[in-house]
Design a protein around this motif. Structure first.
Motif, PDB file in Angstrom:
ATOM      1  N   LEU A 193     114.909  49.847 -19.102  1.00  0.00           N
ATOM      2  CA  LEU A 193     113.488  49.529 -18.998  1.00  0.00           C
ATOM      3  C   LEU A 193     113.237  48.400 -19.992  1.00  0.00           C
ATOM      4  O   LEU A 193     113.481  48.557 -21.194  1.00  0.00           O
ATOM      5  CB  LEU A 193     112.642  50.760 -19.329  1.00  0.00           C
ATOM      6  CG  LEU A 193     111.130  50.702 -19.077  1.00  0.00           C
ATOM      7  CD1 LEU A 193     110.825  50.324 -17.634  1.00  0.00           C
ATOM      8  CD2 LEU A 193     110.490  52.044 -19.407  1.00  0.00           C
ATOM      9  N   ILE A 194     112.788  47.246 -19.487  1.00  0.00           N
ATOM     10  CA  ILE A 194     112.659  46.045 -20.309  1.00  0.00           C
ATOM     11  C   ILE A 194     111.198  45.634 -20.414  1.00  0.00           C
ATOM     12  O   ILE A 194     110.571  45.260 -19.419  1.00  0.00           O
ATOM     13  CB  ILE A 194     113.474  44.879 -19.711  1.00  0.00           C
ATOM     14  CG1 ILE A 194     114.943  45.283 -19.535  1.00  0.00           C
ATOM     15  CG2 ILE A 194     113.364  43.643 -20.593  1.00  0.00           C
ATOM     16  CD1 ILE A 194     115.786  44.237 -18.824  1.00  0.00           C
ATOM     17  N   ALA A 195     110.637  45.712 -21.622  1.00  0.00           N
ATOM     18  CA  ALA A 195     109.268  45.260 -21.874  1.00  0.00           C
ATOM     19  C   ALA A 195     109.326  43.814 -22.343  1.00  0.00           C
ATOM     20  O   ALA A 195     109.974  43.512 -23.350  1.00  0.00           O
ATOM     21  CB  ALA A 195     108.607  46.137 -22.932  1.00  0.00           C
ATOM     22  N   THR A 196     108.649  42.911 -21.626  1.00  0.00           N
ATOM     23  CA  THR A 196     108.774  41.499 -21.971  1.00  0.00           C
ATOM     24  C   THR A 196     107.654  40.658 -21.377  1.00  0.00           C
ATOM     25  O   THR A 196     107.033  41.036 -20.381  1.00  0.00           O
ATOM     26  CB  THR A 196     110.134  40.952 -21.482  1.00  0.00           C
ATOM     27  OG1 THR A 196     110.275  39.589 -21.881  1.00  0.00           O
ATOM     28  CG2 THR A 196     110.255  41.049 -19.967  1.00  0.00           C
ATOM     29  N   HIS A 197     107.413  39.494 -22.032  1.00  0.00           N
ATOM     30  CA  HIS A 197     106.544  38.469 -21.459  1.00  0.00           C
ATOM     31  C   HIS A 197     107.370  37.437 -20.697  1.00  0.00           C
ATOM     32  O   HIS A 197     106.810  36.549 -20.050  1.00  0.00           O
ATOM     33  CB  HIS A 197     105.768  37.745 -22.570  1.00  0.00           C
ATOM     34  CG  HIS A 197     104.734  38.594 -23.236  1.00  0.00           C
ATOM     35  ND1 HIS A 197     104.919  39.160 -24.479  1.00  0.00           N
ATOM     36  CD2 HIS A 197     103.506  38.985 -22.828  1.00  0.00           C
ATOM     37  CE1 HIS A 197     103.843  39.854 -24.810  1.00  0.00           C
ATOM     38  NE2 HIS A 197     102.971  39.765 -23.828  1.00  0.00           N
ATOM     39  N   ASP A 198     108.678  37.530 -20.804  1.00  0.00           N
ATOM     40  CA  ASP A 198     109.587  36.565 -20.188  1.00  0.00           C
ATOM     41  C   ASP A 198     109.829  36.973 -18.733  1.00  0.00           C
ATOM     42  O   ASP A 198     110.763  37.710 -18.417  1.00  0.00           O
ATOM     43  CB  ASP A 198     110.900  36.539 -20.979  1.00  0.00           C
ATOM     44  CG  ASP A 198     111.860  35.461 -20.506  1.00  0.00           C
ATOM     45  OD1 ASP A 198     111.651  34.909 -19.407  1.00  0.00           O
ATOM     46  OD2 ASP A 198     112.833  35.187 -21.235  1.00  0.00           O
ATOM     47  N   LEU A 199     108.974  36.479 -17.848  1.00  0.00           N
ATOM     48  CA  LEU A 199     109.052  36.901 -16.447  1.00  0.00           C
ATOM     49  C   LEU A 199     110.262  36.317 -15.728  1.00  0.00           C
ATOM     50  O   LEU A 199     110.744  36.895 -14.748  1.00  0.00           O
ATOM     51  CB  LEU A 199     107.755  36.527 -15.721  1.00  0.00           C
ATOM     52  CG  LEU A 199     106.469  37.102 -16.340  1.00  0.00           C
ATOM     53  CD1 LEU A 199     105.281  36.845 -15.421  1.00  0.00           C
ATOM     54  CD2 LEU A 199     106.607  38.591 -16.634  1.00  0.00           C
ATOM     55  N   GLU A 200     110.765  35.185 -16.206  1.00  0.00           N
ATOM     56  CA  GLU A 200     111.996  34.642 -15.629  1.00  0.00           C
ATOM     57  C   GLU A 200     113.163  35.587 -15.928  1.00  0.00           C
ATOM     58  O   GLU A 200     114.026  35.814 -15.073  1.00  0.00           O
ATOM     59  CB  GLU A 200     112.280  33.246 -16.195  1.00  0.00           C
ATOM     60  CG  GLU A 200     111.220  32.205 -15.876  1.00  0.00           C
ATOM     61  CD  GLU A 200     111.313  31.673 -14.448  1.00  0.00           C
ATOM     62  OE1 GLU A 200     112.284  32.006 -13.741  1.00  0.00           O
ATOM     63  OE2 GLU A 200     110.411  30.917 -14.045  1.00  0.00           O
ATOM     64  N   LEU A 201     113.191  36.143 -17.126  1.00  0.00           N
ATOM     65  CA  LEU A 201     114.228  37.116 -17.476  1.00  0.00           C
ATOM     66  C   LEU A 201     114.132  38.343 -16.578  1.00  0.00           C
ATOM     67  O   LEU A 201     115.148  38.890 -16.139  1.00  0.00           O
ATOM     68  CB  LEU A 201     114.105  37.517 -18.947  1.00  0.00           C
ATOM     69  CG  LEU A 201     115.101  38.569 -19.452  1.00  0.00           C
ATOM     70  CD1 LEU A 201     115.535  38.250 -20.877  1.00  0.00           C
ATOM     71  CD2 LEU A 201     114.516  39.975 -19.419  1.00  0.00           C
TER      72      LEU A 201
END
Length: 245
Positions: A193-201
């Motif tokens: 589960l990855i919480a991020t603002h990096d939508l490309e990632l």
């Protein structure tokens, strides 16, 4: 999937801090074993609070969450969580504290009761998995930002968790470090589960996305479809990734 226990489950999960601020409100979702799911939303959406509830750092009401069948709010079950769920926090310096990278990575298994020999084997395997086998004897604080992130990840992997929670894993990474991280995450086993603002990632690593905003879950679906929805992205302070425009 019928008959399969979710690797991660939230059922009407809510959290209010002591100052009265509600960080999560009625969040419900499940993640199947082996899934890689992106958790996206603006600052203050509740992403980190959700992770802290799932790993048992923040107290909560029993029955609102489970990770690999364990309830983080139940004291007896919470003690087993370090063997089951691994968390890589936003700042890798919070997880690096030993004289060498190898000792840092071996710390977790030793703390779980592994012998020194077993901990060394686990550390070597984890460092190889993240591409840091040659850095085992280096001082953690002399690593680059990308290397620190991979070292912190190795420390979690050495504990062999079934579920991995990654909080803003690409933050502050240069393009090369980010590419290396994506390669590592893609090859990791287990549930992520990855919480991020990096939508490309997210597009590079996740098949599914949860959109969290204001402590509530607003969307849950295929990563490409949701991230290409310009109206949805705009409502929640996000932007459609460049490659989907």
């Amino acid at each position: 999937m019928p008959g399969v226990t979710p690797a991660v489950r939230a059922a009407d999960l809510s959290h209010t801090y002591a100052d009265g601020r509600t960080a999560l409100s009625g969040v419900t979702f499940s993640v199947e074993p082996g899934e890689c799911v992106g958790l996206v939303g603006p600052n203050g959406a509740g992403k980190t609070t959700l992770f802290l509830r799932l790993c048992g750092v923040l107290p909560g009401e029993p029955g609102q969450a489970s990770v690999h069948g364990l309830d983080p709010a139940d004291a007896s079950q919470r003690r087993k969580l370090p063997e089951t769920v691994g968390v890589v926090f936003q700042n890798p310096d919070d997880q690096l504290f030993s004289p060498t990278v190898r000792e840092d990575v071996a710390f977790g298994p030793l703390n779980l009761g592994a012998t020194s020999a077993e901990a060394c084997v686990r550390a070597a395997e984890a460092l190889t998995a993240v591409g840091l086998a040659d850095a085992a004897e280096r001082v953690p604080f002399q690593l680059s930002g990308g290397e620190k992130r991979r070292a912190a990840l190795a420390g979690v992997l050495a504990m062999r968790p079934a579920v991995l929670l990654l909080d803003e894993p690409s933050m502050f990474l240069d393009p090369r470090g980010r590419r290396e991280l994506i390669g590592v995450v893609r090859n990791l086993p287990g549930t992520k589960l990855i919480a991020t603002h990096d939508l490309e990632l997210v597009l590079d690593t996740c098949s599914r996305v949860l959109v969290l905003d204001g402590g509530s879950l607003h969307a849950d679906g295929p990563a490409t479809a949701l991230l290409a929805d310009a109206a949805l992205m705009d409502r929640h302070g996000l932007e459609v990734p460049y490659r989907l425009r």
